[in-house]
Design an enzyme around this catalytic site. Structure first.
Site, mmCIF file in Angstrom:
data_model
loop_
_atom_site.group_PDB
_atom_site.id
_atom_site.type_symbol
_atom_site.label_atom_id
_atom_site.label_comp_id
_atom_site.label_asym_id
_atom_site.label_seq_id
_atom_site.Cartn_x
_atom_site.Cartn_y
_atom_site.Cartn_z
ATOM 1 N N GLY A 236 0.839 -1.194 0.000
ATOM 2 C CA GLY A 236 0.000 0.000 0.000
ATOM 3 C C GLY A 236 0.873 1.242 0.000
ATOM 4 O O GLY A 236 2.039 1.201 -0.397
ATOM 5 N N SER A 237 0.298 2.335 0.469
ATOM 6 C CA SER A 237 1.014 3.601 0.379
ATOM 7 C C SER A 237 2.073 3.712 1.477
ATOM 8 O O SER A 237 1.994 3.058 2.518
ATOM 9 C CB SER A 237 0.017 4.758 0.497
ATOM 10 O OG SER A 237 -0.593 4.717 1.761
ATOM 11 N N THR A 238 3.017 4.578 1.244
ATOM 12 C CA THR A 238 4.115 4.769 2.201
ATOM 13 C C THR A 238 3.572 5.300 3.528
ATOM 14 O O THR A 238 4.008 4.878 4.605
ATOM 15 C CB THR A 238 5.159 5.724 1.581
ATOM 16 O OG1 THR A 238 5.653 5.098 0.390
ATOM 17 C CG2 THR A 238 6.307 6.003 2.533
ATOM 18 N N GLU A 239 2.590 6.183 3.456
ATOM 19 C CA GLU A 239 2.037 6.762 4.687
ATOM 20 C C GLU A 239 1.379 5.680 5.551
ATOM 21 O O GLU A 239 1.600 5.607 6.762
ATOM 22 C CB GLU A 239 1.021 7.858 4.308
ATOM 23 C CG GLU A 239 0.841 8.917 5.336
ATOM 24 C CD GLU A 239 2.122 9.272 6.094
ATOM 25 O OE1 GLU A 239 3.111 9.660 5.465
ATOM 26 O OE2 GLU A 239 2.123 9.121 7.340
ATOM 27 N N GLY A 241 2.030 2.545 5.417
ATOM 28 C CA GLY A 241 3.130 1.680 5.863
ATOM 29 C C GLY A 241 3.723 2.175 7.179
ATOM 30 O O GLY A 241 3.981 1.389 8.101
ATOM 31 N N GLU A 258 5.604 -3.314 1.080
ATOM 32 C CA GLU A 258 5.706 -3.026 -0.357
ATOM 33 C C GLU A 258 4.960 -1.720 -0.572
ATOM 34 O O GLU A 258 3.733 -1.712 -0.615
ATOM 35 C CB GLU A 258 5.074 -4.152 -1.181
ATOM 36 C CG GLU A 258 5.659 -5.524 -0.951
ATOM 37 C CD GLU A 258 7.079 -5.664 -1.474
ATOM 38 O OE1 GLU A 258 7.530 -4.782 -2.232
ATOM 39 O OE2 GLU A 258 7.742 -6.640 -1.110
ATOM 40 N N CYS A 292 2.360 0.235 -8.562
ATOM 41 C CA CYS A 292 3.469 0.804 -7.795
ATOM 42 C C CYS A 292 4.729 0.857 -8.634
ATOM 43 O O CYS A 292 5.576 1.715 -8.433
ATOM 44 C CB CYS A 292 3.692 -0.037 -6.554
ATOM 45 S SG CYS A 292 3.839 -1.777 -6.967
ATOM 46 N N GLU A 392 3.815 10.296 -5.999
ATOM 47 C CA GLU A 392 3.186 9.187 -6.716
ATOM 48 C C GLU A 392 1.753 9.575 -7.100
ATOM 49 O O GLU A 392 0.929 9.840 -6.242
ATOM 50 C CB GLU A 392 3.162 7.952 -5.810
ATOM 51 C CG GLU A 392 2.698 6.720 -6.545
ATOM 52 C CD GLU A 392 2.589 5.504 -5.639
ATOM 53 O OE1 GLU A 392 2.114 5.651 -4.499
ATOM 54 O OE2 GLU A 392 2.966 4.410 -6.078
#
Ligand code: NAD
Length: 499
Positions: A236-239, A241, A258, A292, A392
């Protein structure tokens, strides 16, 4: 709650799968999942709340000892059967995935479903090849290392490849002897629930896999915090994560992340331009750019930039955007209306930063698509440091910059915070190897883009996360090493010598 029904020949399952049975949420809550082509409601799906997550984790924990002890070859055999069953149901699964996500049917059929079966088959074959080591220690001792499963693994995935991500995560986890609680994205729960039915059909024991669609901030977070979960495998998204890492601290569970990407796609002057134009279009426009690993930053040697762009834009404009269920469709809608708004907002951001919209940036002018979440393939000339080039977008929007030297290309490619995938097009073998080494990414494609295979490690560096899916790397990430010492006939003087 609706009874199970079929849409376009695809069977729709709309309840939580816990302990081998389809059940309503404890509080009876449901949510709508919609068809992104026409905004119609596909199903009202049971919505997992934290106490449903508790039930699913308890079922997975109860199933764990027997599954972990089961002969590895038997676990593998079930995954091989599942791969066959997925292939038998390929048309139906592809239709379901296209209805729920908007993927063009030709892609769901030849990529998503094919790769899902291939991944389960790969890990089915690997189940009885997970070997340990014997370590050469002091004479008289035997020291061996065995790889053991972790326990209950929680999985949280996004909406862009819901079926395929089930196989990427469940394949290695199950082969290694873990049990699973999977939380699909609320936007796209249907293929995972149908997969649960297929798993039950081929004999995966009850509780080994549990599927609990629901909102991230309640169901997902609760899973990430759960004391009885040994690992979270997250895509999913970095945030999000970051939130999951924080939530995991209570029991120090393992985390695999990921996360997002902003792939550089570098075209050198000596590239085969025909291949590069086509491959670069696939890199960004496949799955409407909702990938991604999308090649979302096109970097062109300035000496070929104008010729390349003319051909690239002509190709982008010719991509057949339309109903995902039409076999001729090459690009479907985005998966949600909100997401389309977000992508369109980046067109405005690009304009406000002085970027030039070379094509697209708007909604197709076709009444047949008016209710869907469509957007045209979009190409934007933008500076490397601009927001649209750095953040992104996760849509069919590619930024274009030019470079004058290999060093400048590498600098531009590496000046984002992400490090998932990147690609380059050149006929010069030494340049290809040199630049591949210099890119700060987990994956590099040379004269191709976005290749994946169940045997090849998949994952990123930097803010694209850590851990790897696929191959032996994945098995490593779903097992832990246990070192066992045996005194065979060691001749050692007593540590506490007494007469
Ligand atoms: P997201 O992070 O919003 O959601 C992903 C999943 O996390 C969903 O199931 C969601 O319900 C859940 N979630 C949301 N908030 C949560 C929380 N606080 N606690 C626990 N779970 C929570 O991402 P998205 O918008 O659904 O997906 C797009 C993102 O996924 C992009 O950033 C994309 O790059 C990334 N992605 C990465 C990979 C990869 O392999 N690196 C692959 C595909 C997508």
């Amino acid at each position: 709650m609706t009874v199970i029904e079929r849409r376009e020949g695809a069977r729709i399952q709309d309840r939580l799968f816990i302990g081998g049975r389809f059940v309503d949420a404890l509080d009876g809550a449901t949510f709508e999942t919609r068809n992104p082509h026409d905004d119609s409601v596909l199903a009202n799906v049971a919505q997992a709340a934290p106490d449903d997550i508790d039930r699913a984790v308890a079922a997975a924990a109860a199933a764990y000892p027997a599954w972990a002890r089961r002969a590895a070859v038997d676990r593998g055999r079930l995954l091989l059967k599942l791969a066959d069953r997925i292939e038998e149901a390929a048309d139906e699964l592809a239709t379901l995935e296209s209805l729920d996500t908007g993927h063009p049917i030709r892609d769901s059929r030849r990529l998503d479903v094919v790769r899902t079966a291939a991944t389960f088959r790969y890990f089915g074959g690997m189940a009885d090849k997970i070997q340990g080591d014997v370590i050469p220690v002091e004479v008289g001792f035997l020291n061996y290392v065995q790889r053991e499963p972790l326990g209950v693994v929680g999985m949280i995935v996004p909406w862009n490849f819901p079926l395929m991500f089930c196989s990427w995560k469940m394949g290695p986890a199950l082969a290694a002897g873990n049990t699973v609680v999977m939380k699909p994205a609320a936007l796209t729960p249907l293929s995972a629930l149908r997969l649960a039915e297929l798993m039950a059909e081929v004999g995966v024991p009850e509780g080994v896999v549990n599927i609990v669609p629901g909102p991230g901030r309640s169901a997902g977070l609760h899973l990430a915090q759960h004391p009885d979960v040994a690992k979270i495998a997250f895509t999913g998204s970095t945030e999000t994560g970051r939130e999951i890492v924080r939530a995991s601290a209570g029991n120090l569970k393992r985390i695999q992340l990921e996360l997002g990407g902003k792939g550089a796609n570098i075209v050198f002057a000596d590239a085969d331009l025909t291949a590069a134009v086509n491959g670069s279009a696939f890199a960004i426009f496949h799955n409407q750019g909702q990938a991604c690993i999308a090649g979302s930053r096109l970097m062109l040697d300035e000496t070929i930039a104008e010729e390349f762009l003319a051909r690239f834009i002509e190709l982008a404009d010719s991509i057949r955007v339309g109903d995902p269920l039409q076999p001729s469709t090459e690009m479907g809608p985005l998966t949600s209306r909100e997401h389309r708004e977000r992508v369109l907002s980046y067109v405005e951001i690009a304009r406000s930063e002085g970027g030039e919209i070379l094509t697209g940036g708007d909604i197709p002018n076709d009444p047949a698509l008016a209710k869907g979440y469509y957007i045209r393939p979009t190409v934007v000339r933008a500076a490397g440091r601009s927001r649209v080039s750095q953040e992104e977008v996760f849509g069919p929007l590619v930024t274009v910059t030019t470079f004058r030297s290999d060093a400048e290309a590498v600098r531009l490619a590496n000046e984002v915070e992400y490090g998932l995938g990147g690609g380059l097009w050149t006929r010069d073998v030494s340049r290809a190897h040199r630049i591949a080494t210099q890119l700060h990414t987990g994956m590099v494609w040379i004269n191709t883009y976005k290749r994946v295979n169940p045997g090849s490690p998949f994952g990123g560096v930097g803010r694209s996360g850590y851990g790897r899916e696929m191959g032996f790397e994945a098995i490593h990430d779903y097992t832990q090493a246990k070192s066992v010492w045996l005194n065979v006939d060691a001749d050692i003087p007593p540590f506490y010598a007494r007469d």
